[in-house]
Design an enzyme around this catalytic site. Sequence first.
Site, short mmCIF file in Angstrom:
data_model
loop_
_atom_site.label_atom_id
_atom_site.label_comp_id
_atom_site.label_asym_id
_atom_site.label_seq_id
_atom_site.Cartn_x
_atom_site.Cartn_y
_atom_site.Cartn_z
N HIS B 146 0.81 -1.22 0.00
CA HIS B 146 0.00 0.00 0.00
C HIS B 146 0.84 1.27 0.00
O HIS B 146 0.35 2.33 0.38
CB HIS B 146 -0.95 0.05 1.21
CG HIS B 146 -2.07 -0.96 1.17
ND1 HIS B 146 -1.90 -2.29 1.40
CD2 HIS B 146 -3.40 -0.81 0.92
CE1 HIS B 146 -3.05 -2.93 1.31
NE2 HIS B 146 -3.98 -2.05 1.01
N GLY B 197 -0.80 -2.78 -5.36
CA GLY B 197 -1.95 -3.68 -5.26
C GLY B 197 -3.25 -2.92 -5.09
O GLY B 197 -4.30 -3.35 -5.54
N GLU B 327 -14.27 -7.87 0.28
CA GLU B 327 -14.96 -6.57 0.10
C GLU B 327 -15.17 -6.31 -1.39
O GLU B 327 -14.80 -5.25 -1.91
CB GLU B 327 -14.13 -5.45 0.72
CG GLU B 327 -13.70 -5.75 2.15
CD GLU B 327 -12.82 -4.66 2.78
OE1 GLU B 327 -11.86 -4.24 2.11
OE2 GLU B 327 -13.13 -4.24 3.90
N GLU B 343 -19.66 -1.49 1.05
CA GLU B 343 -18.79 -0.69 1.92
C GLU B 343 -19.00 0.81 1.69
O GLU B 343 -19.16 1.26 0.56
CB GLU B 343 -17.32 -1.07 1.63
CG GLU B 343 -16.35 -0.43 2.60
CD GLU B 343 -14.88 -0.75 2.27
OE1 GLU B 343 -14.63 -1.72 1.53
OE2 GLU B 343 -14.01 -0.01 2.76
N CYS B 423 -10.71 3.15 7.24
CA CYS B 423 -10.78 3.83 5.94
C CYS B 423 -12.09 4.60 5.75
O CYS B 423 -12.11 5.65 5.12
CB CYS B 423 -10.58 2.84 4.81
SG CYS B 423 -11.65 1.40 4.91
#
Lengths: 657, 657
Positions: B146, B197, B327, B343, B423
């Site tokens: 990330h 990714g 997700e 989400e 997040c």
Amino acid sequence: MDELTKLSVNDVQITSTFWKRYRDLIAEESVPFQWDMINDKGKMDVTNAAAAGGAADHSGAIENLKIAAGRAEGHHFGYPFQDTDVYKWLQTVAYVLKYHFDPKMKEEADWTVDLIADAQDDDGYLSTYFQIDAPQRKFKRLQQSHELYSMGHYIEAGVAYYESTGNQKALDIAEKMAGCINNHFGPEDGKIHGYDGHPEIELALAKLYETTKNKTYLNLAKYFITERGQDLHFFDRQNKADGIDNDFFPELRTIGDRYYFADKPITEQKDAHGHAVRVLYFCTGLAHVARVEHDDKLLKAANTIWNDIVKKQMYITGNVGQTATGEAFTYDYDLPNDTDYGETCASVSMAFFTKQMLANEFNGQFGDIIEKEIFNGALSGIALDGKHYFYANPLEADPLASKLNPGKKHIALRRSSWFACACCPANITRLIASLDQYLYEIHDDVILSHQFIANDAKFNDGIEIKQTGNFPWDGNIDYAITNPNTSKFTFGIRIPAWSLDNYSIKVNGKEVEPDLKENVLYIPINDKTTAISLELNMNVHVVRANANVSADIMKVAVQRGPIVYCLEGVDNEEPLSRYVLGQKPSFDYNYQSKLLNGVGVVTTDDAYRIADDSDDSLYTFDRPKGVEKAHLEFIPYYAWANRDEKQMTVWLHQSEI
Amino acid sequence: MDELTKLSVNDVQITSTFWKRYRDLIAEESVPFQWDMINDKGKMDVTNAAAAGGAADHSGAIENLKIAAGRAEGHHFGYPFQDTDVYKWLQTVAYVLKYHFDPKMKEEADWTVDLIADAQDDDGYLSTYFQIDAPQRKFKRLQQSHELYSMGHYIEAGVAYYESTGNQKALDIAEKMAGCINNHFGPEDGKIHGYDGHPEIELALAKLYETTKNKTYLNLAKYFITERGQDLHFFDRQNKADGIDNDFFPELRTIGDRYYFADKPITEQKDAHGHAVRVLYFCTGLAHVARVEHDDKLLKAANTIWNDIVKKQMYITGNVGQTATGEAFTYDYDLPNDTDYGETCASVSMAFFTKQMLANEFNGQFGDIIEKEIFNGALSGIALDGKHYFYANPLEADPLASKLNPGKKHIALRRSSWFACACCPANITRLIASLDQYLYEIHDDVILSHQFIANDAKFNDGIEIKQTGNFPWDGNIDYAITNPNTSKFTFGIRIPAWSLDNYSIKVNGKEVEPDLKENVLYIPINDKTTAISLELNMNVHVVRANANVSADIMKVAVQRGPIVYCLEGVDNEEPLSRYVLGQKPSFDYNYQSKLLNGVGVVTTDDAYRIADDSDDSLYTFDRPKGVEKAHLEFIPYYAWANRDEKQMTVWLHQSEI
């Protein structure tokens, strides 16, 4: 009765066309196939690994026993309970030999008994994983070790093989095992005050007691039954002493006592929860011990759990255990069709449990559930070829969903030849091979016939009962009862719930109206010969679920006799979710001998298909485009997934509210 | 136009009562609350840990930056992307300061920018996990690290903060970061030929280009967009070189390139699949770069994915990403309501993506989806108090199911204050705080007003547009356009799909019938002042899903204006699954100022409740017991779960076929 002090059954031979095919298939195909699998011969074709603890390229089960017996070298392969695949095969063989004797099969089984005897420790212990790779950890991590579970499966097999063939060694191994367990477990000081994470030993010890009449085994069974859930720290203490993260199944350490059905003593349990097969194996032993011990509290506990399952947690097919996560029950009236687990082992063990309940009390509802399992939920676990098996038995399936929605990946569209955790294959085969034990129960002077499976049965005092008929396709059942000594007894016949509103019975050609108590007809017998003809209602029924089942609101299923039907995409244009049954549909029924080894097919033209709007927007304020008339073809649920991989559904929409 | 060469917007102040409450709440409650959270002050109240990567007792996000900056000592805490919680907070602040200036907030933000500058490496690199605990692994495991995702989030924040406050350091950090990334990534020899990714850097670099006009950033964004999915071994090679099991997220190593939306180049992708937020962040950058670069192939690719989502994979609320596992998107028309993930971040990023699509092409459908998200799917992510947030936004919820059916454990009935992976909170707040950017788009001589959110907007050339009204509760929208230089331009108004069948428009008091192209009305403006009155259709609509959506067959939802409604157990007797809407229901609507901070409530008496049969058997051949008339009260979906924890459903049965 006159001279006759106690009725007993000597022999039952199943003659039913439907079941003879299956039972011969077990003998000729399944048993040899499973023998190859556990001997690591032949190719494993695993299509639904997601539901089976992953894929495996071999079993290692016989090899593990060879290593433990000193006939081979190496490490243990597979799960700690890998031995049970051999034991359940042996148990199937024990039953098969009674109706389909095969000297080669018997030779293999005798050889296996010898191997098991060699593998057993001198003190009676037998669990090859621990013997081979972790002897210092015996009985030290019962939450996950499956040691009593494994030995329980042997004890069942040993008792069955002894009963079938007279092989004394088979029984001796079982008694030695039980002795070992009795030396280590019990309320006495110095013994382990605990139980296996996976019940099974309870029901096995009860069976061993029935054969040996040795009360030690019965007491030990009762100990395990009453001890469960008493000490909520037992597993934790053992785990800590054994090394906290020295797990066989890490996810099972913290999953909680509810999973193990060990969160409280059985007399305080109000519903079925946790791993379904654990609950049902436990309750099978519970109901058995309760009966033998005349223990009303335990019997009440068994009734509580049985009623919760049947009245609030069972799919219409008899499948139980709603979630793949932990292969478990969820909660009352939660019966989602498309994520259903409904493990084959759970349906099989629901039949075990219910047989014990029926032995306790002659009530038609128990026979109904045995019938439901054997013709639907359990039977769907085995393919028509006898060599492929389901783990999960959903009520709704879609190849695309199984592939692309991870919440449905456990739903296989095709049965597998074997599994890394291969519990289901021999569980369904041992049930079918022992079906002759599911036809009669005897209480005092009553012989109860509770299944419509044609058979020739011999009882003591020369009594013979011959049941004929072409059930489940035909509802005419005939009994010819021979009673050479004109003994007085009562013949009970279960009237299935699905026929209660409409049946007729003739005794010696005369229409009679016998007493019906708890859905059982009681007919006094005292002639040398008696002919009974029963005519059941074989109309096609539309079934509705209780309004508390949110998944089935405004949906219906189709049933004829005991057979629950389904729509398959092979016979009906997909998507199946588009079909709506008319408000008062009429059905046609026809037996198709060439389809799926011979099945009764139900069709209707009183159905609609919601018009297609593939190219439209996803949401609209417009009224529906309309419907078109549709013809629907239903096949028996047990026979689904034996052709192309297509959608399947048991429940379909009905517009009626 | 006359003198005016290019229209541009200078300032938009939102005056809408509905949105001012939310935006003031963000300023007064959410931003201070989130500041406390990332500074490890205050209590975290995590109720739906299952959906949020587990529970956490603190954030550590600011502390990590302090450690990286040399102002504190210790190890990194939390996920490798923990930094982004600070950046999204900073981005929210940037937007808030434009409408609700607060010197203390600005001081904290300036301090944070300084801290970030101190934490940044000399070469521009910034990812505190790697700086503190794994400097040797920088850019070595992009599948899971990330790093570009984290820096992308900073770049967005830095650009926004610079634009809002003129803080040059905030922009310098971003440019230094982009420079660092450009030094390490790209098609040139010696650079890494790969991508993160988790997309995000693409959209961030496009924004940085818009502010700086430095083409390097645009080219780099385009590189990441076109490189993705080209080399299917990139992640594997990096993982192997980095130590194969040296994972941050072990389950993400073998999950497959589909999860990363990196299974093929974007121009070959046909549908949305894999982790929803990854797809949508990626497509936001894609659509942005496609527009700036006039790249038809990329634009076509963006349209393909957008259409797949909106026409085949979006819930009626705008929620996307059907499964909790990964997700992720599942497949076309698979829209289960009770296991839905939806989400909050995915709805927010669907708004980002769609804003870019609308900037590319003036088509009402894009405005419709922005509206759908901000009034429903995204907005449900934040509680009415501004300090509790949902991860998952299901369309059907039941406290018992969430507790006892593991397949629904991700469905929380109550919003949480924070998450281990936090997040969602700052994602929804940065969207609401930047809502002024979602009201107008300009192409050549057209100003498009595509949202009915009352506002005062200033454009160049002295043009001002004042929109008034009480939307979404009222459908009367008024525009007062001031055009002091009588410049010629065109004013476009989106007519929402839900009002296309019935709306009226008056220009300076006279009913007109202007051109409607792609659901946009075009009105030529050349007077000094123009008054436009639009009347939208605020009737309550019954919505039906496409017949391909098996989950919604014979079900309907209720919508009024843009607001999707739901039934909550607080207002209607449970179980909600028992209600059936009449065939042609009539509805009442009333605004209740004291309920849920003021909501329009929809009621009907044209409904039925399937009669109770709790004590009956689970399955029956009997016809339904009947129905009783029922009164139903619907509240807006976004406001659910702000009272007691009860059942909720958006879809309910309707008997019509």
